[in-house]
Design a protein around this motif. Structure first.
Motif, PDB file in Angstrom:
ATOM      1  N   UNK A 133       0.831  -1.198   0.000  1.00 30.10           N
ATOM      2  CA  UNK A 133       0.000   0.000   0.000  1.00 30.10           C
ATOM      3  C   UNK A 133       0.869   1.253   0.000  1.00 30.10           C
ATOM      4  N   UNK A 134       0.219   2.392  -0.245  1.00 27.68           N
ATOM      5  CA  UNK A 134       0.903   3.676  -0.174  1.00 27.68           C
ATOM      6  C   UNK A 134       1.513   4.105  -1.496  1.00 27.68           C
ATOM      7  N   UNK A 135       2.262   5.222  -1.482  1.00 26.96           N
ATOM      8  CA  UNK A 135       2.914   5.721  -2.697  1.00 26.96           C
ATOM      9  C   UNK A 135       3.856   4.676  -3.297  1.00 26.96           C
ATOM     10  N   UNK A 136       3.993   4.704  -4.590  1.00 22.85           N
ATOM     11  CA  UNK A 136       4.795   3.687  -5.276  1.00 22.85           C
ATOM     12  C   UNK A 136       6.247   3.674  -4.815  1.00 22.85           C
ATOM     13  N   UNK A 137       6.782   4.826  -4.404  1.00 25.75           N
ATOM     14  CA  UNK A 137       8.186   4.850  -3.990  1.00 25.75           C
ATOM     15  C   UNK A 137       8.415   4.085  -2.690  1.00 25.75           C
ATOM     16  N   UNK A 138       7.340   3.729  -1.984  1.00 24.63           N
ATOM     17  CA  UNK A 138       7.491   2.940  -0.752  1.00 24.63           C
ATOM     18  C   UNK A 138       7.254   1.449  -0.986  1.00 24.63           C
ATOM     19  N   UNK A 139       6.823   1.082  -2.178  1.00 25.96           N
ATOM     20  CA  UNK A 139       6.479  -0.319  -2.429  1.00 25.96           C
ATOM     21  C   UNK A 139       7.692  -1.233  -2.313  1.00 25.96           C
ATOM     22  N   UNK A 140       8.854  -0.747  -2.751  1.00 29.14           N
ATOM     23  CA  UNK A 140      10.027  -1.630  -2.764  1.00 29.14           C
ATOM     24  C   UNK A 140      10.458  -2.029  -1.358  1.00 29.14           C
ATOM     25  N   UNK A 141      10.048  -1.253  -0.339  1.00 26.74           N
ATOM     26  CA  UNK A 141      10.377  -1.607   1.046  1.00 26.74           C
ATOM     27  C   UNK A 141       9.394  -2.627   1.620  1.00 26.74           C
ATOM     28  N   UNK A 142       8.275  -2.828   0.921  1.00 21.00           N
ATOM     29  CA  UNK A 142       7.221  -3.687   1.463  1.00 21.00           C
ATOM     30  C   UNK A 142       7.213  -5.098   0.880  1.00 21.00           C
ATOM     31  N   UNK A 143       7.846  -5.284  -0.270  1.00 28.35           N
ATOM     32  CA  UNK A 143       7.806  -6.611  -0.894  1.00 28.35           C
ATOM     33  C   UNK A 143       8.871  -7.515  -0.283  1.00 28.35           C
ATOM     34  N   UNK A 144       8.683  -8.827  -0.360  1.00 27.84           N
ATOM     35  CA  UNK A 144       9.658  -9.767   0.220  1.00 27.84           C
ATOM     36  C   UNK A 144      11.024  -9.662  -0.452  1.00 27.84           C
ATOM     37  N   UNK A 145      12.064  -9.985   0.299  1.00 27.54           N
ATOM     38  CA  UNK A 145      13.429  -9.917  -0.230  1.00 27.54           C
ATOM     39  C   UNK A 145      13.630 -10.887  -1.391  1.00 27.54           C
ATOM     40  N   UNK A 146      12.905 -11.993  -1.383  1.00 31.60           N
ATOM     41  CA  UNK A 146      13.042 -12.965  -2.456  1.00 31.60           C
ATOM     42  C   UNK A 146      12.669 -12.368  -3.813  1.00 31.60           C
ATOM     43  N   UNK A 147      11.724 -11.436  -3.790  1.00 33.47           N
ATOM     44  CA  UNK A 147      11.311 -10.787  -5.037  1.00 33.47           C
ATOM     45  C   UNK A 147      12.471 -10.012  -5.638  1.00 33.47           C
ATOM     46  N   UNK A 148      13.237  -9.323  -4.805  1.00 34.32           N
ATOM     47  CA  UNK A 148      14.347  -8.527  -5.321  1.00 34.32           C
ATOM     48  C   UNK A 148      15.464  -9.405  -5.853  1.00 34.32           C
ATOM     49  N   UNK A 149      15.685 -10.550  -5.218  1.00 36.92           N
ATOM     50  CA  UNK A 149      16.684 -11.495  -5.739  1.00 36.92           C
ATOM     51  C   UNK A 149      16.275 -11.975  -7.127  1.00 36.92           C
ATOM     52  N   UNK A 150      14.980 -12.291  -7.280  1.00 35.95           N
ATOM     53  CA  UNK A 150      14.466 -12.721  -8.576  1.00 35.95           C
ATOM     54  C   UNK A 150      14.614 -11.607  -9.605  1.00 35.95           C
ATOM     55  N   UNK A 151      14.297 -10.369  -9.209  1.00 32.68           N
ATOM     56  CA  UNK A 151      14.373  -9.235 -10.127  1.00 32.68           C
ATOM     57  C   UNK A 151      15.811  -8.971 -10.568  1.00 32.68           C
ATOM     58  N   UNK A 152      16.746  -9.069  -9.638  1.00 29.96           N
ATOM     59  CA  UNK A 152      18.155  -8.854  -9.971  1.00 29.96           C
ATOM     60  C   UNK A 152      18.624  -9.875 -11.002  1.00 29.96           C
ATOM     61  N   UNK A 153      18.203 -11.124 -10.853  1.00 28.46           N
ATOM     62  CA  UNK A 153      18.583 -12.176 -11.814  1.00 28.46           C
ATOM     63  C   UNK A 153      18.015 -11.858 -13.192  1.00 28.46           C
ATOM     64  N   UNK A 154      16.750 -11.444 -13.256  1.00 26.13           N
ATOM     65  CA  UNK A 154      16.114 -11.130 -14.537  1.00 26.13           C
ATOM     66  C   UNK A 154      16.804  -9.943 -15.204  1.00 26.13           C
TER      67      UNK A 154
END
Length: 213
Positions: free
Chosen positions: A101-122
């Protein structure tokens, strides 16, 4: 749809369009004629380069500038859509139990760390593919020419066109390239504006738009 903030991290390095040279040497006149025919050169600005970047650049550098502009423009277009869609569906998305929830610039702090690992690989896989397609291998690059691009490579053309949208007619292709550049330039401004606005008052873009109606 919640990845807008991550996508915008690549925006700020975007290169600008350029303007004609004013010197009179034959090589400079030839280069000026070349850049005037580049996609993205449109009225009323023409070849617009207020910082004079093109005057200091050789052909290889101009090619890297254009590659950077196209790449950042594409990321910005995804980021701009991500801002709007991510905020529009908050609370109703099937992702992460609709807890983002909230402004989009805060979304990256709310998603699980596994998502960022997946994104970095992609992202890493995409960038490796781009580097292999567009750039001369480091071991083959002459001294003093770091970042040299392949001579037969067209900036932005990675050979990926799953919907077969690329025109076969040269004039239509030039027009499509110009449209992409213009949309990318607008998106870079929009994404930067979204970031700044949300950082200033902590309100989402969709919230701002709803307050204006």
């Amino acid at each position: 749809m919640k990845t807008a903030a991550a996508a915008t991290l690549a925006l700020m390095g975007s290169a600008a369009a350029f303007q004609p040279f004013t010197t009179k040497s034959s090589s400079t006149i030839s280069k000026a004629a070349m850049v005037e025919e580049l996609p993205g050169v449109i009225a009323p600005t023409g070849f617009w380069d207020p910082l004079g970047l093109a005057a200091k650049a050789d052909d290889a550098t101009l090619k890297r500038y254009r590659e950077a502009e196209i790449t950042h423009g594409r990321v910005a277009m995804l980021a701009t859509v991500g801002f709007l869609v991510g905020e529009k569906v908050e609370g109703s998305s099937f992702l992460w139990d609709a807890s983002i929830k909230g402004p989009a610039i805060t979304h990256f702090l709310q998603v699980p760390h596994e998502f960022w690992a997946f994104l970095v690989v992609i992202i890493g896989a995409i960038e490796i593919r781009r580097a292999q397609t567009a750039f001369v291998p480091p071991e083959e690059v002459p001294v003093g020419q770091a970042g040299l691009m392949r001579e037969n490579y067209t900036p932005g053309d990675l050979g990926w066109d799953p919907l077969n949208l690329k025109p076969t007619d040269a004039d239509e292709l030039q027009e499509m390239k110009t449209k992409e550049l213009q949309h990318g330039r607008l998106a870079m401004l929009a994404a930067a504006g979204f970031l700044a606005q949300e950082a200033v008052d902590g309100q989402g873009i969709m919230e701002h738009l709803s307050n204006m109606s």
